[in-house]
Write a protein that holds these residues in place. Structure first.
Motif, PDB file in Angstrom:
ATOM      1  N   VAL A  24       0.862  -1.175   0.000  1.00  0.00           N
ATOM      2  CA  VAL A  24       0.000   0.000   0.000  1.00  0.00           C
ATOM      3  C   VAL A  24       0.903   1.231   0.000  1.00  0.00           C
ATOM      4  N   VAL A  25       0.863   2.011  -1.071  1.00  0.00           N
ATOM      5  CA  VAL A  25       1.715   3.195  -1.196  1.00  0.00           C
ATOM      6  C   VAL A  25       0.835   4.434  -1.108  1.00  0.00           C
ATOM      7  N   ILE A  64       7.891   2.973   6.686  1.00  0.00           N
ATOM      8  CA  ILE A  64       7.357   1.702   6.199  1.00  0.00           C
ATOM      9  C   ILE A  64       6.800   0.958   7.401  1.00  0.00           C
ATOM     10  N   GLU A  65       5.555   0.567   7.317  1.00  0.00           N
ATOM     11  CA  GLU A  65       4.939  -0.247   8.351  1.00  0.00           C
ATOM     12  C   GLU A  65       4.656  -1.638   7.803  1.00  0.00           C
ATOM     13  N   VAL A  66       4.938  -2.649   8.609  1.00  0.00           N
ATOM     14  CA  VAL A  66       4.669  -4.033   8.240  1.00  0.00           C
ATOM     15  C   VAL A  66       3.593  -4.565   9.178  1.00  0.00           C
ATOM     16  N   ILE A 126      -8.296  -5.641   7.935  1.00  0.00           N
ATOM     17  CA  ILE A 126      -8.932  -4.486   7.314  1.00  0.00           C
ATOM     18  C   ILE A 126      -8.745  -4.505   5.798  1.00  0.00           C
ATOM     19  N   TYR A 127      -7.780  -5.338   5.314  1.00  0.00           N
ATOM     20  CA  TYR A 127      -7.583  -5.507   3.877  1.00  0.00           C
ATOM     21  C   TYR A 127      -8.157  -6.820   3.360  1.00  0.00           C
ATOM     22  N   GLY A 128      -8.856  -7.561   4.219  1.00  0.00           N
ATOM     23  CA  GLY A 128      -9.694  -8.671   3.816  1.00  0.00           C
ATOM     24  C   GLY A 128      -9.050  -9.722   2.956  1.00  0.00           C
ATOM     25  N   SER A 129      -9.549  -9.856   1.716  1.00  0.00           N
ATOM     26  CA  SER A 129      -9.140 -10.932   0.824  1.00  0.00           C
ATOM     27  C   SER A 129      -7.724 -10.764   0.293  1.00  0.00           C
ATOM     28  N   GLY A 165       0.219 -10.728   4.759  1.00  0.00           N
ATOM     29  CA  GLY A 165       0.746  -9.540   5.406  1.00  0.00           C
ATOM     30  C   GLY A 165       0.592  -8.316   4.516  1.00  0.00           C
ATOM     31  N   VAL A 166       0.791  -7.154   5.104  1.00  0.00           N
ATOM     32  CA  VAL A 166       0.625  -5.886   4.394  1.00  0.00           C
ATOM     33  C   VAL A 166       1.837  -5.003   4.689  1.00  0.00           C
TER      34      VAL A 166
END
Length: 1023
Positions: free
Chosen positions: A184-185, A205-207, A216-219, A224-225
């Motif tokens: 996510v940028v 940068i967050e991991v 919260i990003y579901g599918s 990981g995000v």
């Protein structure tokens, strides 16, 4: 009246003189402690009064203060730590430097659709700041994660300039779907390719690792995000920053190959053995006289390797007012690879704007335009086997020169058929072209409106335009181009994505003991891909390359395609804080995807988390050494939808044939539709602790987690009466469980000397739980020229074993005598000097039933260790990274040791078997048993390593006060990368995967670009 006025005038004069005598004017300048830039708008107030002033645009102020006593001035500014200064009878207090508040970045973490204080985080989230990104010159943003975040394994799968990086967060979840995290940028999810993102633009940068953080990003959250936030302007600070560095790179190590005489004797040995075994009299390739006259011959590695170079230039402008802030940056990066004609270039422009339109309305604009060009070398050079410039340099005969007596390139390998037919790799590297050019625009616009106190509406829209163009031309002057008289290919792959997100955020402290943060939103995103390719051959000239395909007399059938998919989502999150120590988080997302079947369009992904700030309990006040103590627990479900478009639908494939002179085209079914197809689901639990001691000088974070991924997207066998052999279904499951630990310490912290340490450690255990009732599947890629037919599989998926289990034969040495073979009872045809493999099932023959697991790619643990020192203006940063308990399949060694008998070999093959007792490790020269067998345990090597990854020494140049009016800061630095690698692996580098991000072909080394040792020098200047 006039008389009264005459009496008043002297009194006024006396009062005025008296007042003037009781005050004095004090002046000064307020600067930023970070870069010595002036701070306008700083509040300067006499302590205990309301008398004050503000600094002007140059950071200067003038303030009347009482002449008696010892007044104290209080300096305060948004985002900076307040400071008090005693006047002490001075008329000028000189420069006052304000430091930025630690909470401005370090204590605030970006999470999905918002931010949170670190103390309020209930999930597992790691953060990397702009300062950490700036410590090391990097090519790609994701490289900074390597070894610096627990639970995150980053592998430079190919060291070619612009090469890929593979990231695994808490293990490998999927078999056929993707395993890379969601990027996510600046709030735009799905901004995958980070080659085009300028690392110098990154603020943090967050991991996000556990389900509480990623649900919260579901599918798209199962792997990981990674949230990347770029830099924005700061109010009151107009600054210009310039950075430039340049450096050189060299190959870290080489294979020790045969020289010309050694290879000639080897070829003679091959022919001698063939003559004996086949009872032939074929002449030997070389006479002794020829061998004596050869000298050392050509070192083809030296011929294709060169000293690589890289340069980077960054110019940034930032600043603004309380109402308008801006950040504008320009970047140019140029890297020449260590292999001839390899390289990577990137140019980028970024503009970020923030505007407060009114007390209730804010708008923001983030954008980047970039263009990259990658010059590739890992392509086929001989028109036959799976090779490239590097691989052919390893295989090519050292007897052949690069150029002949006339100065022309040696055209092909000689003498045939004693050697493998191949083209001159130097000629190919310098004559052929294979360029991949990418143009990208990433833009996001958002508006925020405060509806009520604590309630905000945010509407954002953005687009990601991503265009790839590949131009390849192989001239007729090189071996691989002679049969086609030159060939050209031009291909385009255009992607675009548009996004609309709408969120309501309610953030309110309800009373002294209760606080609530609620986020609710809906999102729409579409992805579109368009591609085409055109090729031609038989060119009458090589002059124009691929710029005019129409010059080719034979134009091949062009191809094109288009596909798209959409994602509609509803999501919400509730953060509730009770007594500032009981923290609750509840999240839910519903995703509807066009990728899946009509019976399963929507998926639901809930999560819950709780954190207990034990440190805030009254009974903990006696533990004075403790600075923080928080316990965390979370559970949630996330998904993985990374498969191609239209997989659930019945699709048709192109069928074309020629009837006479007419080309006829038709369509035929290419799959069995599956209306029930859905996403993979990962249920994850996490328990963690955050603890700090001695006023946060020592801080520890530890997590234990368990993940189970079910409904894997697998190709399942079906009766062939359907006309097909398999169908894509949701079946099977995989497990990951592990431990993460990180330690941060401030070892020394004085005005002159400081020393900080960071240590992180992670272990993950992966296991296949179910394969739709099957016990195992053979998977993994390799070169089919090495392992033809059924032997091409290199790995096995087996229930109870981890993904990435190498599968092959157990090497037991070399057959020494006919008597030994007879005594074994083996019925498989082998001869003395051939490799010996374990007959695991005891049936007296060697076949596929004797294969077993001979290595595992998944590491036992990974770690990173960073030490930062500073003494006055000098700073030293040392970073060590390591991977332990992993295996690597070295297919280069397979080929260079005994695979093809017609290619150059490792020098160790000089000690090959030549008779009973001569060798029990290297087979005889003409043995071809391995080629028809498959992978063997002795080429599955220990890939563990410890690496001195980066050492940086920097010097902050002291500047005279007169200079600081123009130049606020200046520093120079020197960086060394990949300085020392401790490993038992015999190849170029143990950190490798020739098949990129593949989840089924892990740690495979075949024709991978070698790692480099790099030295860089740079300068940073702030105005």
């Amino acid at each position: 009246m006039r008389k009264f006025t005459h009496l008043l005038l002297p009194a006024a004069v006396v009062i005025s003189v008296s007042a003037h005598a009781q005050t004095s004017q004090v002046t000064g300048t307020v600067l930023s402690a970070t870069d010595n830039s002036p701070l306008p708008g700083v509040s300067v107030v006499i302590k205990g009064t309301t008398t004050g002033a503000s600094t002007d645009p140059d950071g200067k102020f003038s303030l009347p203060v009482p002449a008696t006593g010892d007044p104290v001035l209080v300096f305060s500014f948004i985002g900076f730590e307040p400071q008090e200064v005693r006047v002490g009878g001075r008329s000028s207090i000189g420069s006052v430097k304000l430091g930025e508040k630690a909470t401005a970045l370090n204590d605030v973490v970006v999470v999905g659709y918002g931010t949170q204080r670190k103390r309020d985080i209930t999930g597992s989230v790691a953060s990397i700041s702009a300062e950490q990104v700036a410590e090391t010159p990097i090519t790609r943003a994701d490289q900074i994660l390597q070894g610096r975040v627990s639970g995150v394994q980053v592998t430079q799968t190919n060291s070619e300039p612009g090469g890929n990086v593979s990231i695994r967060i808490r293990g490998t979840n999927s078999i056929n779907s993707g395993n890379e995290p969601l990027f996510v940028v600046d709030g735009f999810p799905g901004a995958g390719d980070l080659n085009s993102i300028n690392p110098s633009d990154i603020e943090s940068i967050e991991v996000l690792k556990d389900a509480s953080a990623t649900a919260i990003y579901g599918s798209r959250g199962a792997n990981g995000v990674v949230i990347i936030t770029t830099k924005k302007g700061k109010a009151g600070r107009n600054a210009i920053n310039f950075e430039a560095y340049t450096g050189v790179s060299n190959v870290r190590k080489k294979y020790d190959l045969m020289n010309a005489p050694e290879f000639a004797r080897y070829l003679n040995d091959v022919q001698t053995l063939n003559n004996l075994e086949n009872k032939t009299t074929t002449p030997l390739p070389y006479t002794q006289q020829q061998i004596d006259a050869m000298g050392e011959g050509t070192d083809w590695q030296d011929e294709i390797f060169r000293q690589g170079r890289q340069s980077n230039y960054q110019l940034g402008f930032s600043g603004g007012t309380e109402d308008t802030r801006y950040n504008l940056s320009f970047n140019y990066f140029d890297q020449e690879g260590i292999i001839l004609n390899s390289g990577f270039k990137r140019g980028s422009v970024r503009l970020n704007l923030d505007r407060r339109v009114s007390n209730k309305i804010n708008v923001s604009f983030t954008s980047q335009l970039s263009r990259t060009q990658q010059r590739l070398t890992t392509v086929n050079t001989n028109g036959g086997s799976n090779g490239g410039v590097l691989l052919d340099a390893l295989r090519f005969s050292p007897i052949q020169p690069v150029r002949d007596a006339n100065g022309n390139y040696t055209f092909q390998n000689q003498p045939l058929p004693a050697v493998e037919i191949a083209g001159n790799p130097v000629a190919y590297a310098e004559s052929a072209k294979d360029n991949l050019t990418t143009t990208r625009a990433l833009i996001n616009v958002a508006g925020e409106y405060q509806l009520l106190e604590g309630l905000k509406l945010r509407i954002s829209g953005g687009t990601d335009l991503f265009a790839n163009q590949r131009n390849q031309f192989i001239p007729s002057t090189v071996y691989v181009g002679q049969n086609t008289n030159g060939s050209a290919t031009k291909a385009s792959n255009n992607n675009y994505s548009w996004l609309n997100e709408n969120t309501l955020t309610y953030d309110r402290k309800l009373n002294e003991n209760n606080a609530l943060n609620v986020v609710a939103g809906l999102s729409f995103q579409e992805f579109v891909n368009e591609n085409y390719s055109a090729s031609a051959n038989n060119f009458f000239t090589n002059a124009l390359g691929s710029d005019n395909i129409g010059l080719g007399a034979n134009v091949l059938t062009p191809s094109s395609g288009k596909n798209s998919n959409r994602l509609a989502s509803y999501f919400g999150r509730v953060n509730y804080r009770l007594f500032e120590k009981y923290l609750f988080t509840f999240t839910m997302r519903a995703d509807g995807s066009s990728r899946f079947g009509p019976n399963n369009k929507w998926g639901y992904f809930p999560s819950a988390a709780f954190a207990y700030r034990l440190i805030d309990e009254n009974f903990m006040k006696g533990f004075t050494s403790l600075s923080d103590l928080k316990l965390r627990a979370s559970y949630g479900i996330t998904g993985n939808q990374e498969i191609g478009s239209y997989q659930s639908l019945g699709r048709y494939g192109l069928s074309a044939y020629t009837s006479g002179a007419t080309r006829l085209v038709g369509l035929s079914p290419s799959n069995v539709p599956n209306p029930d197809l859905s996403w993979e689901s990962t249920a994850a639990a996490d328990v963690g602790i955050d603890v700090a001691f001695l006023k946060n000088r020592i801080s520890v974070t530890a997590d234990v987690y368990y993940k189970k991924t079910t409904d894997l997207l697998l190709q399942v066998s079906i009766p062939q009466t359907t006309g097909f052999s398999n169908i894509l279904q949701n079946a099977g499951s995989v497990q990951n469980k592990g431990l993460e630990f990180s330690l941060n310490t401030v070892n020394f912290d004085s005005k002159k000397f400081s020393w900080n340490t960071n240590l992180n450690f992670s272990l993950n255990r992966n296991k296949v739980l179910d394969l739709n009732g099957e016990y195992q599947r053979f998977v993994g890629q390799s070169s089919t020229s090495l392992f033809p037919g059924a032997t091409a599989a290199t790995s096995v998926l087996r229930v109870g074993e981890p993904i990435g289990s190498f599968y092959g034969y157990v090497f037991q040495g070399i057959w020494q005598t006919p008597e030994e073979i007879t005594a074994s009872g083996l019925t498989t045809t082998v001869r003395p000097g051939d490799p010996r493999y374990a007959d695991l099932n005891g049936d007296k023959k060697i076949d596929g039933n004797d294969r077993t697991i001979i290595g595992r790619a998944q590491p036992k643990f990974i770690y990173g260790f960073t030490n930062g020192f500073s003494y006055g203006p000098v700073s030293l940063n040392i970073f060590i990274q390591g991977v332990q308990g992993t295996d690597v399949l070295n297919l280069n060694r397979y080929e260079l040791e005994s695979g093809f008998t017609t290619t150059n070999k490792l020098r160790s093959v000089n000690d090959r078997w030549t008779g009973p007792g001569t060798s029990n490790t290297i087979p005889k020269a003409n043995s071809v048993v391995r080629r028809s067998t498959g992978i063997v345990s002795d080429v599955v090597e220990n890939g563990s390593f410890a690496r001195l990854k980066t050492v940086t020494v920097s010097f902050n140049v002291p500047l005279p006060e007169a200079v600081t009016k123009t130049i606020k800061s200046a520093s120079v630095y020197v960086t060394g990368q990949n300085l020392i690698t401790i490993t038992k692996y015999s190849g170029y580098d143990p950190e490798v995967n020739s098949f990129g991000n593949s989840g089924l072909s892990l740690n495979t080394d075949y024709n991978a670009f070698p790692s480099t040792r790099t030295f860089i020098g740079g300068v940073k200047i702030g105005f």
